[in-house]
Scaffold this active site. Structure first.
Site, PDB file in Angstrom:
ATOM      1  N   TRP A 193       9.167 -11.161   8.747  1.00 10.73           N
ATOM      2  CA  TRP A 193       9.286  -9.664   8.837  1.00 10.73           C
ATOM      3  C   TRP A 193      10.193  -9.466  10.115  1.00 10.73           C
ATOM      4  CZ3 TRP A 193       8.039  -7.604   4.465  1.00 10.73           C
ATOM      5  CH2 TRP A 193       8.351  -6.429   4.151  1.00 10.73           C
ATOM      6  N   ASP A 194      10.606  -8.230  10.165  1.00  7.00           N
ATOM      7  CA  ASP A 194      11.601  -8.064  11.538  1.00  7.00           C
ATOM      8  C   ASP A 194      10.599  -8.239  12.777  1.00  7.00           C
ATOM      9  OD1 ASP A 194      10.415  -5.614  11.420  1.00  7.00           O
ATOM     10  OD2 ASP A 194      12.326  -4.528  11.055  1.00  7.00           O
ATOM     11  N   TRP A 195       9.479  -8.023  12.753  1.00  8.60           N
ATOM     12  CA  TRP A 195       8.724  -8.474  13.896  1.00  8.60           C
ATOM     13  C   TRP A 195       7.967  -9.609  13.705  1.00  8.60           C
ATOM     14  CZ3 TRP A 195       4.709  -8.690  10.722  1.00  8.60           C
ATOM     15  CH2 TRP A 195       4.431  -7.785   9.740  1.00  8.60           C
ATOM     16  N   ASN A 460       5.163   0.796   0.384  1.00  2.00           N
ATOM     17  CA  ASN A 460       5.995   1.248   1.575  1.00  2.00           C
ATOM     18  C   ASN A 460       7.423   1.188   1.125  1.00  2.00           C
ATOM     19  OD1 ASN A 460       6.607   1.227   4.575  1.00  2.00           O
ATOM     20  ND2 ASN A 460       7.736  -0.364   3.986  1.00  2.00           N
ATOM     21  N   GLU A 461       8.111   2.315   1.270  1.00  4.20           N
ATOM     22  CA  GLU A 461       9.745   2.555   1.236  1.00  4.20           C
ATOM     23  C   GLU A 461      10.254   1.976  -0.119  1.00  4.20           C
ATOM     24  OE1 GLU A 461      11.198   0.954   4.869  1.00  4.20           O
ATOM     25  OE2 GLU A 461      10.321   2.310   6.257  1.00  4.20           O
ATOM     26  N   GLU A 557       6.094   7.167  10.049  1.00  7.54           N
ATOM     27  CA  GLU A 557       6.840   5.909  10.841  1.00  7.54           C
ATOM     28  C   GLU A 557       7.857   6.458  11.755  1.00  7.54           C
ATOM     29  OE1 GLU A 557       8.049   2.474   9.058  1.00  7.54           O
ATOM     30  OE2 GLU A 557       6.376   2.273   7.492  1.00  7.54           O
TER      31      GLU A 557
END
Ligand SMILES: *[C@@H]1O[C@H](CO)[C@@H](O)[C@H](O)[C@H]1NC(C)=O
Ligand SMILES: *[C@@H]1O[C@H](CO)[C@@H](O)[C@H](O)[C@H]1NC(C)=O
Ligand SMILES: *[C@@H]1O[C@H](CO)[C@@H](O)[C@H](O)[C@H]1NC(C)=O
Ligand SMILES: *[C@@H]1O[C@H](CO)[C@@H](O)[C@H](O)[C@H]1NC(C)=O
Ligand SMILES: *[C@@H]1O[C@H](CO)[C@@H](O)[C@H](O)[C@H]1NC(C)=O
Ligand SMILES: *[C@@H]1O[C@H](CO)[C@@H](O)[C@H](O)[C@H]1NC(C)=O
Length: 897
Positions: A193-195, A460-461, A557
């Site tokens: 993921w981006d993190w 999510n999204e 968020e």
């Protein structure tokens, strides 16, 4: 390997019992090609933990350096876990023997004594295989052959693409991840993921055991509390193991209350399974409201829980299950407003301002994410030190452990539980949908009885991704929309509703709520400010300028990145690479925008030391934590200032702020407030302040050029007359220049504009110099209270950018460290400054623990703060370890040459 110790868990009721035998413990591990063999494994567990195990030494520390890339081969192998176990005669005498796997990650073929007993394909499903005729008394073997999740997802994507592709083809390159996780039912973030890194684990990540019974066993108890006037209706669905028809018995239900327990007993007949293969009995229990106390979100009241005991008995056997029940009503309100609809939570008829944070998997390794220590540490940091009342368990992660929800019940943390679908289009073929249906059925029945479970979210999204053509689906929109509805509405929502009676559900996040339903489940703008919830990120504009933030009904968020502390970095890298431009730091930054925004956001407001300063890298790390903390504070205060208020476009009535994100899965740049080593970033020290139920803020209104003072009180208390003090300080001295006291009665549940001043005039009148320069010379301390008691956290108004303020390069030092308990766990640290100093940051380095106040504004000669150690230490050791810095630490201004 010798025979493992046999653990027999026997539940005895009048001599009749169902039996469970745990199969966890030490197993053996090899890969299919036997390149690796005779390795030792721990079950429950996972492949990365096993290969890191010192007795195998196949992998080093997966979290260090570039090892995430180095170890990509692991998830491409096909691993085999096996063991032998003893079965006693007694167990085999039961009529039914099952192998129960609470969690298998993910694609396994299972053999008992070399006979195939089943396959698995969803890590969120509990698998139960009947092995009555396969198991024998004495020695047995069990083998799980796993297929690589990378290979399987690739094959499934290929097959789907023969018809039409389901995007994305892969995650962005900057993630250094794996592709097509959307085709398999596994933690999406395990493919990166981006993190976080890609560690697509493999293994038996939850308990595995044998269960044996004569007639039946209780599979689930789903207990829901329904408001019915003077009473609560406690509706209990007790699900029994299927394939056991025509059994009769007695169902005893007993509920602990404030008074005598409420007990019911009924004769039941377990008939044919329904069309979904379920056998269940509904029991209604009427609970007078006077016999139990209400369960409240954190900060609104207590969280009493009452034990419910459900026991089935007949002449052959007994089976029992206990739950802790909380009595509360949670509603999502979407009343009509002048423009659009409201969106907020009401608990026990009280409107709640949702204050909270989004949770990513507690660990990238699923077995670790279920550890109690991790849950305890994170949830305590949320509930014991802040007034946060909601956690969103985000859909790119995992359904959390039972213990996680138990602790959320205990702490009053409402859970917004996403189903595990995030940021991708998903297939909707029959096999995929039936796989998802099993998962929803299991997870809903497992979790729904928790008092904390406030709302389920479909994904999510993905409504937004479809509406905004994020994955280039526009050319084939109708197909993807039809798939979206099949998956999230017809399967996820409808399956959830079959198992529940009064669960709240939102299709997606962000979504427009019931407006989205009206628009056919994909609204034209799912992130509208006039409906439902919203996600908002902006790493390009000055984040301390409040005018950049939207004004939605509910912000679910929002967040800013920062870097973990130096001590945390040193657990995975050498100090020489802690520069934003190093290959290592670029590697750890997964956001496609890279590390530049970290610096750019700082430079809107602050001046970094020169690059030849010895402490430059350390300063960058510290400054990223300042800008993160200040940005999230500023944005949160913006959302709180619209409680019960509207702007002239009808935006506002904001009733929720859930920032992104609580925790980390490795040491990396991220939006987290607590880093992977457990250290609090400055942001986490700011949380108790900006999420205080009662708050006063000073805000610069760019249009009117005025300083506006707002008061917010989330709870419906009417407290009478209160005061707010605005104390003006110059950057030169600890002696206030002027105090302005405001007095009034402030309504609860409505953010109230208490006063507004022309900034330059106000500061000039307060003694800060001529009107055109006063803002560079001063700052304002803001606090509110009643009589002699301070009721709000200290807040501040900084009238100029920090880089333009006439701040001193002050000296700040630690003058004393005193132990204040007998155990060496709590300390007072005395900090002295010679001028007002900003974001004073105490770092205990290798002594684990946290300060209750850190990153604070020092506007008195001496400040005392409290340190809480994780394990006992001494004041000498703490004093030795501690360092202190602040925004204008003189050491940042010495050139290296
Ligand atoms: C794992 O199994 C798949 C499917 O049989 C095969 O294509 C792949 O080569 C195997 N991987 C390894 C490393 O043996
Ligand atoms: C339980 O109560 C509900 C709501 O009053 C009712 O619809 C249902 O039929 C009852 N079920 C049983 C088994 O009594
Ligand atoms: C649950 O109820 C059964 C039957 O009434 C009883 O035997 C058992 O002890 C109870 N269990 C607990 C933990 O209270
Ligand atoms: C730190 O540097 C040493 C010596 O160059 C090296 O052996 C070690 O692997 C490095 N550690 C990390 C985490 O990069
Ligand atoms: C607030 O201001 C009043 C009036 O100047 C002063 O008496 C009082 O001590 C102040 N309270 C605090 C907490 O600063
Ligand atoms: C304090 O500030 C107020 C408001 O700006 C001003 O009216 C007042 O004269 C000031 N008092 C002193 C003593 O400077």
């Amino acid at each position: 390997m010798g025979f493992r110790l046999v653990l027999l868990l026997v539940f005895l009721y009048g001599g009749k019992c169902e039996v469970k035998q745990d199969l966890g413990g030490e197993w053996s591990l090899k890969d299919e090609t036997e390149e690796y063999k005779d390795l030792s494994a721990t079950v429950p567990g996972g492949i990365y933990t096993d290969l890191m195990n010192p007795s195998n030494k196949i992998l080093g520390n997966i979290y260090a350096g570039f090892n995430d890339i180095e170890y990509k081969w692991v998830a491409r192998y096909n691993w085999t876990y096996s063991t032998t176990f003893q079965v006693q005669e007694d167990l085999t005498k039961r009529d039914v023997i099952n192998l129960v796997l609470e969690g298998v990650d993910t694609f396994a073929t299972i053999f008992i004594n070399d006979v195939k007993v089943g396959t698995t394909e969803n890590m969120f499903v509990r698998y139960i295989f009947e092995i009555t005729n396969t198991l024998k008394a004495g020695v047995n073997t069990i083998t799980l052959k796993f297929d690589s999740p990378i290979t399987v997802s690739e094959e499934l994507a290929k097959k789907q693409a023969e018809d039409y592709a389901v995007p994305p083809d892969c995650v962005p390159d900057s993630y250094k991840g794996e592709c097509h996780v959307n085709f398999i039912r596994k933690i999406p973030a395990s493919f990166s993921w981006d993190w976080g890194p890609a560690f697509p684990s493999v293994g038996i990540w939850k308990d595995i055991y044998l269960e044996a019974f004569y007639v039946t066993t209780i599979r689930y108890v789903v207990a829901e509390v329904i408001d019915s006037g003077d009473n609560w209706l406690l509706s209990i669905d007790t699900y029994f193991a299927p394939k056991t028809t025509g059994i009769t018995g007695k169902l005893d239900v007993s509920l602990q209350t404030k008074r005598e327990p409420i007990q019911t007993s009924s004769e039941v007949i377990l008939g044919e399974p329904n069309e979904h293969g379920e056998i269940f009995v509904t029991t209604n229990v009427t609970v007078p409201k006077s016999s139990v106390d209400l369960w409240w979100p954190n900060g609104y009241g207590k969280q009493p829980l009452y034990t419910l005991n459900v026991t089935f008995t007949n002449d052959k056997e007994s089976s029992t299950s206990q739950k802790k029940i909380g009595f509360r009503k949670i509603e999502i309100m979407q009343d009509e407003l002048d423009s659009g609809l409201a969106f907020y939570f009401k608990v026990n008829n009280v409107p709640i301002y949702a204050m909270g944070v989004n949770v990513i998997p507690l660990d990238i390794l699923p077995e670790e994410s279920y550890k109690r220590e991790t849950v305890d540490r994170l949830l305590a940091a949320v509930a014991e030190y802040t007034e946060m009342n909601m956690l969103r368990v985000w859909g790119g992660g995992v359904y959390e452990s039972d213990y996680f929800y138990e602790m959320a019940d205990k702490y009053g943390l409402m859970i917004w539980q996403d189903f595990v679908f995030a940021s991708a289009m998903y297939p909707a073929n029959a096999e995929f949908l039936s796989n998802v249906q099993r998962e929803v059925n299991h997870q809903v029945k497992r979790i729904q009885s928790h008092a904390s479970l406030a709302v389920w979210g479909g994904n999510n999204e993905n409504e937004g991704n479809l509406a905004s053509n994020h994955f280039n689906t526009a050319d084939n929109f109708d197909v993807y929309k039809a798939d979206y509805i099949k998956l999230y509405i017809d399967t996820v929502r409808d399956e959830m509703r079959r198992a529940t009676k009064n669960a709240n559900f939102v299709n997606s996040s962000p979504t427009n709520g019931i407006q989205t339903d009206k628009e056919g489940y994909v609204a034209s703008d799912p992130g509208s400010n006039f409906y439902g919830d919203k996600h908002y990120y902006n790493n390009k504009k000055d984040s301390l300028d409040e005018s950049i933030f939207p004004t939605p009904r509910f912000s679910s968020e929002y967040g800013y990145q920062s870097l973990p502390s130096v001590t945390s970095w040193l657990t995975v890298a050498n100090s020489s690479v802690l520069n934003l431009n190093s290959d290592f730091m670029k590697h750890r930054q997964h956001h496609p925008d890279g590390n530049d925004p970290l610096k750019n956001l700082i430079e809107f407001q602050m001046e970094l030391p020169s690059e030849d300063n010895e402490y430059y890298d350390e300063a960058v790390i510290y400054y990223t934590q300042i800008i993160q903390a200040m940005s999230v504070k500023t944005e949160t205060e913006h959302y709180r200032r619209f409680m019960g208020r509207f702007d002239d476009q009808g935006q506002g009535n904001t009733m929720g702020a859930l920032f992104w994100q609580l925790n980390d899965v490795w040491v990396a740049p991220s939006w987290a407030s607590i880093d992977y080593t457990g250290r609090w970033k400055m942001l986490h020290n700011f949380v108790p302040n900006f999420f205080s139920h009662e708050l006063v803020t000073g805000h610069y209104n760019k249009d009117s050029k005025k300083l506006e003072i707002y008061h917010m009180l989330n709870k419906p208390n009417v407290d009478g007359e209160k005061w707010i003090n605005l104390t003006v300080y110059s950057w030169e001295s600890f002696t206030p220049l002027n105090v302005t006291q405001l007095i009034g009665e402030f309504e609860p549940l409505v953010a109230r504009l208490v006063a507004s001043y022309d900034v330059d005039q106000f500061l000039s009148d307060s003694g800060c110099g001529a009107a055109d320069v006063a803002k560079y010379n001063c700052f304002v301390h803001i606090v509110g209270g009643k009589d002699g008691t301070v009721l709000t956290p200290s807040n501040y108004f900084f009238p100029s950018k920090f880089k333009e303020a006439k701040l001193k390069n002050s000296n700040v030092e630690i003058i004393s460290v005193d132990m204040i308990d007998a155990k060496g766990l709590r300390f007072h640290v005395w900090v002295k400054a010679d001028a007002p100093s900003l974001f004073v940051w105490l770092d205990p380095h290798d002594i684990k623990g946290h300060f209750l106040e850190n990153g604070f504004i020092q506007h008195s000669l001496v400040t005392t703060v409290t340190f809480i150690a994780d394990s006992p230490t001494t004041s000498e050791d703490l004093k030795q370890a501690l360092t202190v810095t602040h925004l204008r630490d003189p050491k940042y201004f010495i050139s290296r040459k």
